[in-house]
Design a protein around this motif. Structure first.
Motif, short mmCIF file in Angstrom:
data_model
loop_
_atom_site.label_atom_id
_atom_site.label_comp_id
_atom_site.label_asym_id
_atom_site.label_seq_id
_atom_site.Cartn_x
_atom_site.Cartn_y
_atom_site.Cartn_z
N VAL A 159 15.55 -48.68 1.33
CA VAL A 159 15.71 -48.21 -0.04
C VAL A 159 14.67 -47.12 -0.30
O VAL A 159 13.51 -47.25 0.11
CB VAL A 159 15.52 -49.35 -1.06
CG1 VAL A 159 15.74 -48.85 -2.49
CG2 VAL A 159 16.46 -50.51 -0.75
N ASN A 160 15.08 -46.06 -0.98
CA ASN A 160 14.10 -45.04 -1.37
C ASN A 160 14.38 -44.50 -2.76
O ASN A 160 15.48 -44.63 -3.30
CB ASN A 160 14.02 -43.89 -0.36
CG ASN A 160 15.30 -43.10 -0.22
OD1 ASN A 160 16.25 -43.54 0.42
ND2 ASN A 160 15.32 -41.90 -0.79
N ILE A 161 13.34 -43.94 -3.34
CA ILE A 161 13.37 -43.40 -4.70
C ILE A 161 13.91 -41.97 -4.66
O ILE A 161 13.56 -41.19 -3.78
CB ILE A 161 11.95 -43.38 -5.30
CG1 ILE A 161 11.27 -44.74 -5.16
CG2 ILE A 161 11.97 -42.91 -6.75
CD1 ILE A 161 11.99 -45.87 -5.80
N GLY A 162 14.77 -41.65 -5.63
CA GLY A 162 15.28 -40.29 -5.75
C GLY A 162 14.48 -39.48 -6.75
O GLY A 162 13.67 -40.00 -7.52
N GLU A 163 14.74 -38.17 -6.76
CA GLU A 163 13.96 -37.25 -7.58
C GLU A 163 14.10 -37.52 -9.08
O GLU A 163 13.16 -37.31 -9.84
CB GLU A 163 14.37 -35.81 -7.27
CG GLU A 163 13.93 -35.34 -5.90
CD GLU A 163 14.39 -33.92 -5.63
OE1 GLU A 163 13.54 -33.09 -5.27
OE2 GLU A 163 15.60 -33.64 -5.77
N LEU A 164 15.28 -37.96 -9.52
CA LEU A 164 15.44 -38.18 -10.95
C LEU A 164 14.63 -39.37 -11.45
O LEU A 164 14.14 -39.37 -12.59
CB LEU A 164 16.92 -38.35 -11.31
CG LEU A 164 17.77 -37.08 -11.19
CD1 LEU A 164 19.21 -37.36 -11.64
CD2 LEU A 164 17.18 -35.94 -12.00
N LEU A 165 14.45 -40.38 -10.62
CA LEU A 165 13.60 -41.50 -11.01
C LEU A 165 12.12 -41.08 -10.99
O LEU A 165 11.33 -41.52 -11.82
CB LEU A 165 13.83 -42.70 -10.10
CG LEU A 165 13.34 -44.07 -10.59
CD1 LEU A 165 13.85 -44.37 -11.98
CD2 LEU A 165 13.73 -45.16 -9.62
N GLU A 166 11.77 -40.22 -10.06
CA GLU A 166 10.42 -39.64 -10.07
C GLU A 166 10.21 -38.83 -11.34
O GLU A 166 9.17 -38.93 -12.00
CB GLU A 166 10.23 -38.75 -8.84
CG GLU A 166 8.85 -38.10 -8.76
CD GLU A 166 8.70 -37.23 -7.52
OE1 GLU A 166 8.08 -37.69 -6.54
OE2 GLU A 166 9.20 -36.09 -7.54
#
Length: 363
Positions: A256-263
């Motif tokens: 699982v990884n974080i995307g730019e919009l959640l950043e």
């Protein structure tokens, strides 16, 4: 799950030590959300640390039936084994919604070809009316293409898509709790039309590609990404500038990884991390199945107000000046699709970009 804030929202920053010593990704067990209060709290703290320090983790206890995962992998290999003419009958260039098949090296990352063949699907929804004044991203919604000679692929993938969406939204609500926000803080970004995107991906061996770039270094553009790997390694994560670690396949887990919009939404507290895929060695190939959860296309991503102790740890979003982030979800998603798939851009979006821009992939 009722809303309950973390008992100790203060974040003790272990980032430097954790990242400097990291040789593998953290492992988190989603089933602990249904455990005792102590287990729930421990999971939420671990989730917050993993998402801020590295931005990647393995997820177990996700509740997706192993038999369904095996079926999806088996059907994916059957799809890629179809004759070229059958795969090209559902080529992405036929779809203004960016759905369908791409040959290896057809997609670009930072202007360079990615050596993977792939099949993209999204949520099965009716196309939006293309009225005068409709936003350019309105064409993104629409039906999928399906191979005629593999009819069992459609029901299996749509079932997996539904189950992954439910699990991903559960994890997203856990992120809200981990950030000491209301449990449903992110729900308004999804409504009843989250952006559900699946990629079936096959990486051919190096004897075919003569290139090491399975996928070039990049960040994911949405909110959360989930990757089901086979046993062939290849995914690498840049935990520090210039230092990469392998996301070695672990049975029964998703990466699982974080995307730019959640950043962007967390002002950089949550980390969208650069990653890449190396081409398998000669004589081998690699199968990956990715699920991306994004916000609804007409959403605008707000800046969520974190508690002061967490806000003080936020680093601000790291936007590439050559590939800037937009808070308008549809515009941001379309920008990424146009950059990656120039043939679709030229055929279906000639009024959005100039031909010279499309040729150089500069926007």
């Amino acid at each position: 799950m009722s809303h309950q804030k973390l008992s100790n929202p203060r974040f003790v920053n272990p980032s430097a030590a954790n990242v400097a010593s990291a040789t593998t990704l953290p492992l988190l067990d989603l089933s602990l959300l249904n455990g005792s209060e102590t287990e729930r709290q421990a999971f939420l703290v671990a989730l917050r640390h993993a998402a801020r320090d590295i931005g990647f983790f393995y997820l177990t206890g996700h509740g997706i039936d192993p038999a369904l995962l095996q079926q999806i992998q088996t059907l994916s290999r059957k799809f890629f084994a179809l004759p070229d003419e059958e795969k090209l009958a559902v080529a992405m260039v036929h779809s203004p919604h960016f759905r369908g098949y791409n040959r290896a090296a057809a997609e670009l990352t930072r202007g360079q070809p990615d050596w993977r063949e792939q099949f993209d699907i999204g949520a099965e929804r009716a196309p939006l009316p293309q009225t005068s004044g409709a936003p350019s991203w309105a064409q993104l919604q629409g039906p999928n293409q399906w191979p005629a000679n593999l009819p069992e692929l459609r029901p299996a993938l749509l079932q997996w898509q539904r189950e992954m969406t439910g699990m991903a939204l559960r994890l997203l609500r856990a992120f809200a709790l981990a950030l000491n926000l209301d449990e449903n803080a992110f729900d308004e970004l999804y409504g009843d039309k989250p952006n559900e995107h699946i990629k079936l991906i096959r990486y051919p061996g190096r004897e075919t590609t003569h290139s090491g770039q399975g996928v070039g270094a990049h960040k994911d553009s949405g909110f959360l990404s989930f990757l089901l790997q086979d046993q062939q390694r290849g995914l690498q994560v840049e935990v520090e500038e210039g230092r990469w670690i392998d996301a070695v396949p672990q049975q029964g887990t998703f990466v699982v990884n974080i995307g730019e919009l959640l950043e962007l939404a967390s002002n950089g507290y949550l980390r969208a991390t650069v990653h890449r895929v190396e081409t398998p060695p000669a004589g081998a190939d690699r199968l990956s199945i990715a699920f991306f959860l994004g916000a609804r296309l007409d959403a605008v991503v707000p800046l969520y107000q974190l508690p002061p102790a967490l806000a003080a740890e936020a680093r601000g979003p790291a936007s590439d000046p050559h590939n800037p982030l937009f808070r308008d979800v549809g515009l941001n998603y379309l920008k990424g699709r146009l950059r990656s798939h120039l043939d679709v851009a030229k055929k279906h979006y000639p009024d959005v970009i100039a031909p010279s821009e499309a040729a150089n992939a500069t926007y």
